[in-house]
Motif scaffolding. Structure first.
Motif, short mmCIF file in Angstrom:
data_model
loop_
_atom_site.label_atom_id
_atom_site.label_comp_id
_atom_site.label_asym_id
_atom_site.label_seq_id
_atom_site.Cartn_x
_atom_site.Cartn_y
_atom_site.Cartn_z
N VAL A 178 0.77 -1.16 -0.13
CA VAL A 178 0.31 0.07 0.33
C VAL A 178 0.80 1.62 0.05
N LEU A 179 0.39 2.02 -0.90
CA LEU A 179 0.74 3.76 -0.29
C LEU A 179 0.39 4.81 -0.68
N ALA A 180 0.17 5.03 0.86
CA ALA A 180 -0.14 6.13 1.50
C ALA A 180 0.01 7.56 1.49
N TYR A 181 -0.35 8.25 0.54
CA TYR A 181 -0.46 9.59 0.45
C TYR A 181 -1.03 10.65 1.26
N SER A 203 -2.42 3.63 9.36
CA SER A 203 -2.08 2.65 10.06
C SER A 203 -2.29 1.06 10.02
N ASN A 204 -3.38 1.42 9.83
CA ASN A 204 -4.53 0.74 9.44
C ASN A 204 -4.22 -0.79 8.50
N ALA A 205 -3.29 -0.14 7.58
CA ALA A 205 -3.42 -0.34 6.44
C ALA A 205 -1.66 -0.57 6.43
N VAL A 206 -1.49 -0.47 6.83
CA VAL A 206 0.33 -1.01 7.45
C VAL A 206 1.10 -0.22 5.86
N PRO A 207 1.28 0.86 5.40
CA PRO A 207 1.55 0.93 4.13
C PRO A 207 3.15 0.70 4.03
N SER A 208 3.45 -0.07 2.70
CA SER A 208 5.12 0.05 2.62
C SER A 208 5.76 0.80 2.43
N VAL A 209 4.53 2.13 1.62
CA VAL A 209 5.41 3.30 1.29
C VAL A 209 4.42 4.46 2.43
N LEU A 210 5.00 5.21 2.56
CA LEU A 210 4.23 7.17 3.62
C LEU A 210 5.09 7.95 2.22
N ARG A 414 2.72 7.43 13.75
CA ARG A 414 1.39 7.18 14.43
C ARG A 414 1.37 5.69 12.59
N ILE A 415 1.66 6.08 11.44
CA ILE A 415 0.68 5.88 10.77
C ILE A 415 2.04 4.51 10.40
N GLY A 416 3.23 4.83 11.16
CA GLY A 416 4.31 3.13 10.92
C GLY A 416 4.42 2.71 9.30
N ALA A 417 4.11 3.00 8.48
CA ALA A 417 4.91 2.99 6.82
C ALA A 417 6.96 2.26 7.15
#
Ligand code: ZN
Ligand code: ZN
Length: 455
Positions: A178-181, A203-210, A414-417
């Protein structure tokens, strides 16, 4: 091939966001904005890229990436890049600020733009008045909670709080993570909890990239961070003690600020008078049931400046402007009712003060960012000259559209990517100060170099 992300803008600069996400043959452009300082070494002091040359003058200085199948025929008419049918499946837009939309006008009109419903209303308001970069593109609308797919990528938009309504961050679900932007965000606006919703979903989605903005990650955070609520209480005091006209310069699409000044006026028994461009925006946004905006005519008046014949004749105005003449307030009326009014006046419109001729001793509220570069300082000097000329009091009052540096650091934690890519910042290296190491890795973006979404 692993999904990859390539940053073509927003790299070491505030604004100019342009990110290409590719996965299994699907190509999506995320935002396509103009940078604030984009090419200022060449295009400044009245030197502008020529419209007739399409994207050519921007290619010359690397201000736009030369990507096959992205641009319109018109944009490429005088360039070495040949026009071909679109190879990009869509543009996903976070919000309607120029530094995110500004170059969309060069994109092939067959390529659809995906944006929030509120953004599409803002686009319509601009389209009807001065034109919008989204004109000519099919517009596909979403709301928080809607997911939509473009080819093999599923997008999950989540609202964030920012200085324009309808701002979103995205979770892009690819075949390998998952990419979080974040888009642009803050926590200190009236809808700050929306940004918390984004953080929780990301954070729920545990992104590989933030991919996160860091406008105010600057190493010189004073700690001062005025909230929109504080702007309201200060503005209320200022408006209450004003003895003559109050007028203010603020961004015409910052609906939070419009509401703030509307409320401050309401408390002090004044009437807010807005520009025609703001009026058309308010008229559009009242269709959005989830937004609260003052009603044109009932709650706010509309300033009518003289045009063409100078006689305030209907025919002097564009068709879109004419309906507002019914609620119109002329310079003469502002002068007559100066103790009852609060006027929104952009600095380019200051010559109106010559017609208004307000009594001395009124108040001006500069409700925008304080100058941070030479150009800003020049503008501030000119504004101050005008304020001195009418002998008004100068007040500075503003809440930023962006979170202060420490809160950006907090969001990252908090997001933890797995990887964090700082964009929309002049100081990407300062993200090192937010930790990293074993929990997450800092990946400094390089313009045009792909970043893998796999591990
Ligand atoms: Zn921005
Ligand atoms: Zn923005």
């Amino acid at each position: 091939m692993l999904p990859k992300l390539t940053c073509y803008g927003g790299v070491g600069e505030i604004g100019g966001n342009k990110f290409l996400l590719e996965d299994k043959g699907t190509k999506v452009m995320i935002d396509f904005g103009a940078g604030f300082a984009d090419g200022a070494e060449f295009f400044d002091s009245g030197i502008e890229p020529r419209l007739v040359n399409g994207a050519g003058d921007l290619f010359e200085f690397g201000l736009l990436p030369e990507i096959q199948g992205l641009y319109s025929e018109k944009a490429l008419q005088n360039t070495r890049l040949k026009h071909s049918s679109p190879e990009i499946d869509g543009v996903v837009l976070s919000h309607y600020h120029w530094d995110h939309t500004g170059r969309i006008g060069h994109i092939d009109p067959e390529i659809p733009v995906f944006c929030g419903e509120t953004t599409s209303l803002i686009h319509e308001a601009y389209s009807d008045s001065s034109g919008s970069p989204l004109d000519d593109h099919p517009v596909r609308k979403f709301r928080t909670g809607d997911k939509f797919s473009i080819g093999s990528i599923e997008f999950e938009p989540v609202h964030v709080d920012h200085s324009i309504p309808g701002a979103y961050g995205f979770l892009a679900h690819t075949s390998e993570g998952v990419l979080a932007y974040t888009g642009d965000f803050r926590f200190h606006g009236p809808a700050g909890s929306m940004t918390d919703d984004f953080v929780a979903a990301a954070s729920n989605a545990v992104p590989s990239v933030l991919l996160t903005e860091g406008t105010r990650v600057s190493g010189r955070d004073s700690g001062a961070n005025m909230t929109e609520n504080e702007v309201l209480s200060e503005a209320s005091k200022i408006v209450q003690r004003a003895r003559s006209l109050v007028f203010s310069t603020f961004r015409g699409n910052d609906v939070d600020r419009i509401n703030t000044f509307y409320e401050a006026c309401h408390r002090a028994g004044r009437r807010l008078v807005v520009s025609m461009k703001m009026a058309i925006l308010l008229e559009k946004l009242k269709q959005d049931k989830r937004l609260r905006v003052p009603r044109v005519g009932k709650d706010v008046g509309v300033y009518v400046r003289r045009k063409r014949t100078g006689k305030l004749d209907d025919k002097d105005y564009f068709p879109w402007e004419r309906p507002f003449l019914n609620h119109g307030v002329s310079a003469l009326e502002v002068r007559k009712r100066q103790r009852e009014l609060f006027l929104h006046l952009e600095s380019w419109n200051f010559p109106e003060l010559i017609d208004i001729r307000p009594d001395r001793g009124g108040t001006y509220i500069h409700s925008a960012t304080e100058a941070f570069n030479e150009e800003g300082e020049r503008e501030e000097t000119v504004i101050r000259n005008w304020i001195d000329h009418v002998d008004f009091r100068y007040e500075q009052l503003h809440a930023s559209g962006h979170a202060p540096g420490a809160q950006v650091g907090d969001l990252v934690k908090r997001i933890g990517a797995k990887k964090v890519v700082p964009i929309h910042t002049e100081h990407p290296r300062l993200f090192l100060g937010f930790g990293g190491g074993k929990d997450w890795k800092l990946e400094l973006p390089v313009r045009g170099e792909p970043i893998s979404l796999g591990r």
